[in-house]
Design a protein around this motif. Structure first.
Motif, PDB file in Angstrom:
ATOM      1  N   GLY A  11      -5.110  -3.620  10.666  1.00 45.41           N
ATOM      2  CA  GLY A  11      -5.942  -3.942   9.514  1.00 45.41           C
ATOM      3  C   GLY A  11      -5.113  -4.213   8.263  1.00 45.41           C
ATOM      4  O   GLY A  11      -5.382  -5.158   7.515  1.00 45.41           O
ATOM      5  N   ALA A  12      -4.088  -3.388   8.041  1.00 46.11           N
ATOM      6  CA  ALA A  12      -3.214  -3.591   6.883  1.00 46.11           C
ATOM      7  C   ALA A  12      -2.463  -4.913   7.017  1.00 46.11           C
ATOM      8  O   ALA A  12      -2.313  -5.658   6.043  1.00 46.11           O
ATOM      9  CB  ALA A  12      -2.237  -2.425   6.747  1.00 46.11           C
ATOM     10  N   TRP A  13      -2.000  -5.220   8.215  1.00 48.62           N
ATOM     11  CA  TRP A  13      -1.305  -6.489   8.471  1.00 48.62           C
ATOM     12  C   TRP A  13      -2.233  -7.679   8.195  1.00 48.62           C
ATOM     13  O   TRP A  13      -1.847  -8.644   7.547  1.00 48.62           O
ATOM     14  CB  TRP A  13      -0.816  -6.508   9.911  1.00 48.62           C
ATOM     15  CG  TRP A  13      -0.095  -7.740  10.339  1.00 48.62           C
ATOM     16  CD1 TRP A  13      -0.658  -8.911  10.750  1.00 48.62           C
ATOM     17  CD2 TRP A  13       1.319  -7.938  10.410  1.00 48.62           C
ATOM     18  NE1 TRP A  13       0.327  -9.818  11.094  1.00 48.62           N
ATOM     19  CE2 TRP A  13       1.540  -9.242  10.888  1.00 48.62           C
ATOM     20  CE3 TRP A  13       2.413  -7.120  10.140  1.00 48.62           C
ATOM     21  CZ2 TRP A  13       2.813  -9.757  11.097  1.00 48.62           C
ATOM     22  CZ3 TRP A  13       3.688  -7.635  10.343  1.00 48.62           C
ATOM     23  CH2 TRP A  13       3.876  -8.936  10.809  1.00 48.62           C
ATOM     24  N   ASN A  14      -3.452  -7.579   8.683  1.00 47.61           N
ATOM     25  CA  ASN A  14      -4.420  -8.668   8.493  1.00 47.61           C
ATOM     26  C   ASN A  14      -4.726  -8.873   7.011  1.00 47.61           C
ATOM     27  O   ASN A  14      -4.907  -9.997   6.558  1.00 47.61           O
ATOM     28  CB  ASN A  14      -5.709  -8.384   9.255  1.00 47.61           C
ATOM     29  CG  ASN A  14      -5.518  -8.399  10.757  1.00 47.61           C
ATOM     30  OD1 ASN A  14      -4.507  -8.861  11.276  1.00 47.61           O
ATOM     31  ND2 ASN A  14      -6.487  -7.855  11.466  1.00 47.61           N
TER      32      ASN A  14
ATOM     33  N   THR B  30       0.810  -1.223   0.000  1.00 48.40           N
ATOM     34  CA  THR B  30       0.000   0.000   0.000  1.00 48.40           C
ATOM     35  C   THR B  30       0.841   1.270   0.000  1.00 48.40           C
ATOM     36  O   THR B  30       0.326   2.334  -0.272  1.00 48.40           O
ATOM     37  CB  THR B  30      -0.922   0.049   1.232  1.00 48.40           C
ATOM     38  OG1 THR B  30      -0.111   0.136   2.412  1.00 48.40           O
ATOM     39  CG2 THR B  30      -1.830  -1.170   1.294  1.00 48.40           C
ATOM     40  N   GLY B  31       2.105   1.140   0.367  1.00 51.27           N
ATOM     41  CA  GLY B  31       2.959   2.319   0.489  1.00 51.27           C
ATOM     42  C   GLY B  31       2.771   3.048   1.804  1.00 51.27           C
ATOM     43  O   GLY B  31       3.418   4.066   2.044  1.00 51.27           O
ATOM     44  N   GLN B  32       1.901   2.557   2.664  1.00 51.75           N
ATOM     45  CA  GLN B  32       1.666   3.199   3.960  1.00 51.75           C
ATOM     46  C   GLN B  32       2.900   3.077   4.847  1.00 51.75           C
ATOM     47  O   GLN B  32       3.606   2.069   4.818  1.00 51.75           O
ATOM     48  CB  GLN B  32       0.503   2.544   4.695  1.00 51.75           C
ATOM     49  CG  GLN B  32      -0.858   2.831   4.136  1.00 51.75           C
ATOM     50  CD  GLN B  32      -1.913   2.073   4.922  1.00 51.75           C
ATOM     51  OE1 GLN B  32      -1.945   0.842   4.893  1.00 51.75           O
ATOM     52  NE2 GLN B  32      -2.777   2.803   5.602  1.00 51.75           N
ATOM     53  N   ALA B  33       3.099   4.120   5.638  1.00 52.13           N
ATOM     54  CA  ALA B  33       4.155   4.102   6.643  1.00 52.13           C
ATOM     55  C   ALA B  33       3.533   4.442   7.988  1.00 52.13           C
ATOM     56  O   ALA B  33       2.661   5.309   8.083  1.00 52.13           O
ATOM     57  CB  ALA B  33       5.254   5.097   6.299  1.00 52.13           C
TER      58      ALA B  33
ATOM     59  N   GLY C 187      -2.892 -10.155  16.717  1.00 52.11           N
ATOM     60  CA  GLY C 187      -4.079  -9.378  16.361  1.00 52.11           C
ATOM     61  C   GLY C 187      -4.449  -8.360  17.408  1.00 52.11           C
ATOM     62  O   GLY C 187      -5.592  -7.921  17.489  1.00 52.11           O
ATOM     63  N   SER C 188      -3.460  -7.948  18.213  1.00 44.66           N
ATOM     64  CA  SER C 188      -3.753  -7.053  19.332  1.00 44.66           C
ATOM     65  C   SER C 188      -2.995  -5.727  19.283  1.00 44.66           C
ATOM     66  O   SER C 188      -2.874  -5.058  20.306  1.00 44.66           O
ATOM     67  CB  SER C 188      -3.418  -7.772  20.648  1.00 44.66           C
ATOM     68  OG  SER C 188      -2.022  -8.057  20.705  1.00 44.66           O
ATOM     69  N   HIS C 189      -2.503  -5.329  18.103  1.00 44.29           N
ATOM     70  CA  HIS C 189      -1.772  -4.061  18.037  1.00 44.29           C
ATOM     71  C   HIS C 189      -2.746  -2.913  18.303  1.00 44.29           C
ATOM     72  O   HIS C 189      -3.864  -2.913  17.793  1.00 44.29           O
ATOM     73  CB  HIS C 189      -1.091  -3.880  16.677  1.00 44.29           C
ATOM     74  CG  HIS C 189      -0.070  -2.798  16.702  1.00 44.29           C
ATOM     75  ND1 HIS C 189      -0.401  -1.472  16.566  1.00 44.29           N
ATOM     76  CD2 HIS C 189       1.267  -2.835  16.895  1.00 44.29           C
ATOM     77  CE1 HIS C 189       0.686  -0.740  16.652  1.00 44.29           C
ATOM     78  NE2 HIS C 189       1.723  -1.545  16.857  1.00 44.29           N
TER      79      HIS C 189
END
Length: 112
Positions: A62-65, A28-31, A53-55
């Motif tokens: 959400g991006a990780w998931n 996504t390019g998100q930082a 799943g607890s960040h």
């Protein structure tokens, strides 16, 4: 002294290095930018909470998931020279530098 004892001693004597880091999503390019008192251990902590799943940052979680661990990288942006700083001064410097990097990278602040 055994090699194990020598390693343990070196670990205990190692001074934590405070600094600012980014977690980047290649898809996504998100930082996402955060600050820590100990850069050497921070990635493990972030990855651990994301895998559980607890960040606390819902956007990062959400991006990780969605994209999975392989899409993410941990990058040290800056180390902080904290010589002579009291804990409050160190915290203020970390907050200031974290804000700088959020603006520079147009990134999400992990503290908020």
């Amino acid at each position: 002294m055994t090699p194990r004892k020598a390693l343990l001693r070196a670990y205990k004597e190692e001074k934590p290095q405070p600094g600012v880091y980014a977690v980047r999503c290649a898809r996504t390019g998100q930082a996402f930018v955060g600050g820590t008192e100990n850069l050497a251990t921070r990635q493990n902590g972030v990855w651990f909470s994301l895998k559980l799943g607890s960040h606390p940052n819902a956007r990062l979680q959400g991006a990780w998931n969605t994209h999975g661990e392989a899409a993410f990288a941990f990058e040290v942006l800056e180390t902080i020279d904290d010589a002579g700083l009291e804990p409050k001064g160190r915290a203020l410097r970390l907050a200031d530098r974290r804000k700088h990097w959020c603006e520079t990278l147009n990134a999400v602040d992990l503290v908020r």
